[in-house]
Design a protein around this motif. Structure first.
Motif, mmCIF file in Angstrom:
data_model
loop_
_atom_site.group_PDB
_atom_site.id
_atom_site.type_symbol
_atom_site.label_atom_id
_atom_site.label_comp_id
_atom_site.label_asym_id
_atom_site.label_seq_id
_atom_site.Cartn_x
_atom_site.Cartn_y
_atom_site.Cartn_z
ATOM 1 N N ASP A 585 0.858 -1.184 0.000
ATOM 2 C CA ASP A 585 0.000 0.000 0.000
ATOM 3 C C ASP A 585 0.896 1.236 0.000
ATOM 4 N N PRO A 586 0.906 2.018 -1.070
ATOM 5 C CA PRO A 586 1.842 3.154 -1.154
ATOM 6 C C PRO A 586 1.493 4.306 -0.222
ATOM 7 N N GLU A 587 0.304 4.259 0.375
ATOM 8 C CA GLU A 587 -0.119 5.359 1.234
ATOM 9 C C GLU A 587 0.174 5.123 2.711
ATOM 10 N N GLU A 588 0.663 3.926 3.051
ATOM 11 C CA GLU A 588 1.034 3.680 4.442
ATOM 12 C C GLU A 588 2.255 4.528 4.804
ATOM 13 N N VAL A 589 2.166 5.268 5.895
ATOM 14 C CA VAL A 589 3.224 6.220 6.273
ATOM 15 C C VAL A 589 4.202 5.543 7.243
ATOM 16 N N PRO A 590 5.479 5.483 6.890
ATOM 17 C CA PRO A 590 6.466 4.852 7.774
ATOM 18 C C PRO A 590 6.756 5.729 8.989
ATOM 19 N N PRO A 591 7.227 5.132 10.072
ATOM 20 C CA PRO A 591 7.539 5.906 11.284
ATOM 21 C C PRO A 591 8.880 6.626 11.160
ATOM 22 N N ILE A 592 8.906 7.754 10.434
ATOM 23 C CA ILE A 592 10.164 8.459 10.158
ATOM 24 C C ILE A 592 10.163 9.880 10.701
#
Length: 606
Positions: A585-592
């Protein structure tokens, strides 16, 4: 890698004072054979030919090391890095002059920042042709390769006479295993590399003795530290990758004193994620549980081991961490300038230092005095967990950013789900290699494995595609364990051709490609930080078809059921690599968020 375990000695040094004729290249191989080096990773070329000729002669005699040809020189350096981390033997890579040498530099710089011992051999134009514009000349009068390596090696020298070779080789190897450890570079002209010389076998150096790590400790400093611990209210152990050589002793000390443990992202591999004293990762893509334990207001002593307090490891130089609560313990004095605020700096062999701390702790406990670590366990409250959390089998001491990720919405694969299932479905002895980019964030935060030292990451220099070459080198260092490389589509487009090395060597490497048609960290960094949306798009690529064209077994994974249907056991037994082209899923936001904070940009802290 410990200098004491540079490899299995292959006896070839003869006691009698017998002379034989060897080329300079032969002499290098004799010494590498002595410390058990199995491979020289590289790409052949005209000026490096004498070294490959010597490798051919060794191969005919059934001797090691042997040539392992990469597809690009940076891949060769990454392979040497991965091989060293897995096998505890010296990684060696080589390249011809000119562009061959410059192609190595990114991989060498990565090893330099991660302090991985490595011998780098590059060829040079023949001495009589210096300054004559020879093909691929890389002398000081042209493209000065030696100067380029000067900033990313611990020792860097040109061999300009055969009689220099042995001395400079020994100096280089000594520097590679001295603190701070790292790559060393010898630049050897074509004519010198192939020149014959008389060698007295009985008088050759014994590298196994020379490369032993000094057994020194600071006894006064240890006594002082024990008094600090006894007088403290709450203590935490903070581990970075430099603690590796003494992790057994550190864990024994922690268990004896019940002092909780937090690691940096690069130190995550040191501890079983399910250990009752472990509270997760602090810093980039870290855990709220680690933040809570490490920065608790009642903590008055932090034992920081083997760290240089980099941006990644310190949560963007978090001011709450970098205080006088620190005691900095390290075998490498070069790390101490990064902690001027520490109340104590303790230098010495880490194994012996923590063995001495264990002895002191036992004496204190035997005398009936408690340690402040007792009763400091801080598990996450069950009230903070989803109702069906028990099905996750996640460590109870580690707080995740999204603990509902396993409840899939729709058919798109969430990276969190994928990473969780990697740990759950692959064997415990699987080696996980993590490439730069969003793979870093997802794996740091969501992967929990039970066996320490099975998680590898190249965070010092942060080179994209490091994981691809390092995975091949890891598999060569241990053919009995499956290797999983989690990489991005951007990284695979950079260095995916190294897959063919795994095909040729019949290595069980599983390349998990997070396919979102983007440079994911760039895309999400721009969105979170308010930057312009530019330069992150990648074309649609069928990586499964690409893998099949190179000879790998390949699968397209578009939904969770595709992944769960894989025969993981068969994949791990396969004599050859596998591509998993995972459409996440390209919209999942990583914890960055902490990365953006360190860059001075807005965004939510992770």
């Amino acid at each position: 890698m410990n200098a004491a375990s540079v490899g299995t000695v292959i006896p070839f040094i003869e006691s009698e004072s017998r002379q034989i004729q060897l080329t300079c290249a032969d002499l290098i191989l004799y010494y590498l054979e002595q410390i058990g080096v199995e491979y020289i990773f590289g790409v052949p070329g005209g000026a490096i030919e004498p070294l490959f000729n010597a490798l051919a002669r060794f191969s005919r005699q059934g001797r090691m090391p042997r040539a392992l040809v990469a597809r690009h020189e940076s891949g060769a350096a990454f392979m040497a890095d991965g091989y060293t981390r897995e096998s505890s033997r010296l990684g060696v890579c080589c390249a011809t002059t000119g562009p061959g040498a410059t192609n190595l530099i990114t991989g060498v710089a990565s090893a330099y920042e991660d302090r991985i011992p490595m011998l780098v051999i590059t060829a040079q134009t023949a001495l009589p042709n210096f300054g004559r514009n020879a093909l691929q000349e890389s002398t000081q009068e042209s493209i000065h390769v030696l100067g380029m390596f000067d900033c990313c090696t611990r020792y860097n020298s040109m061999v300009s006479h055969p009689n220099q070779l042995e001395r400079k080789l020994i100096k280089a190897l000594t520097a590679a295993f001295s603190h701070p450890k790292g790559p060393v570079h010898l630049n050897i002209p074509y004519d010198i590399l192939g020149e014959e010389m008389n060698v007295q076998l009985g008088s050759m150096f014994n590298l196994q003795e020379i490369l032993q790590e000094p057994k020194t400790i600071d006894e006064k400093g240890i006594n002082k530290l024990c008094q600090r611990i006894r007088c403290s209210h709450k203590v935490v152990i903070f581990l970075d990758k430099g603690a590796y050589s003494a992790i057994d002793q550190i864990m024994e000390f922690a268990e004896l004193t019940q002092i909780p443990i937090v690691t940096t992202p690069a130190g995550k591999f040191l501890v079983n994620a399910y250990h009752s004293l472990y509270h997760g990762v602090f810093g980039f893509a870290g855990h709220a549980s680690a933040h809570k334990v490490l920065l608790d207001k009642d903590v008055d002593l932090i034992l920081a081991v083997g760290t240089n307090f980099s941006e990644i490891s310190s949560g963007g130089w978090d001011a709450q961490l970098l205080t006088d609560k620190l005691v900095h313990i390290d075998a490498n004095r070069d790390n101490f300038p990064y902690s001027p605020m520490a109340k104590q700096h303790l230098v010495g062999n880490l194994q012996l230092t923590f063995s001495a701390l264990i002895q002191q702790a036992n004496k204190i406990l035997d005398a009936g005095y408690p340690f402040p670590g007792k009763a400091f366990a801080m598990p996450i409250s069950d009230q903070d967990r989803p109702l069906n959390y028990v099905t996750l089998h996640h460590p109870t001491n580690i707080k995740l950013e999204d603990e509902h990720f396993h409840i899939a919405a729709g058919n798109k694969i969430k990276p969190q789900q994928l990473v969780y299932n990697l740990a759950r479905l692959f064997p415990d002895n699987t080696r996980f290699m993590v490439d730069a980019g969003n793979s870093w964030a997802w794996m740091t935060h969501y992967l929990s494995i039970r066996q320490s030292n099975n998680y590898r990451i190249g965070m010092g220099f942060g080179a994209m595609s490091w994981g691809i070459g390092a995975a091949v080198g890891t598999a060569l260092g241990n053919r009995f364990a499956p290797v999983v490389c989690v990489t991005g589509d951007g990284s695979f487009l950079m260095s995916g051709q190294e897959l063919t090395v795994a095909v040729a060597e019949r290595l069980a490497v599983i390349f998990v490609i997070l396919n979102d048609r983007a440079l994911g960290m760039v895309k999400h960094g721009q969105r979170l930080g308010g930057g312009e949306a530019i330069g992150f798009e990648l074309p649609k690529v069928d990586f499964a078809m690409m893998g099949k064209a190179m000879g790998a077994d390949s699968y397209v994974i578009k939904k969770s059921s595709d992944f769960m249907a894989l025969d993981i056991e068969k994949m791990c037994r396969r004599l050859g690599p596998t591509i998993l082209d995972v459409h996440i899923d390209p919209e999942e936001v990583p914890p960055i968020g902490n990365r953006l904070k360190a860059l001075g940009r807005p965004g939510q802290a992770s």
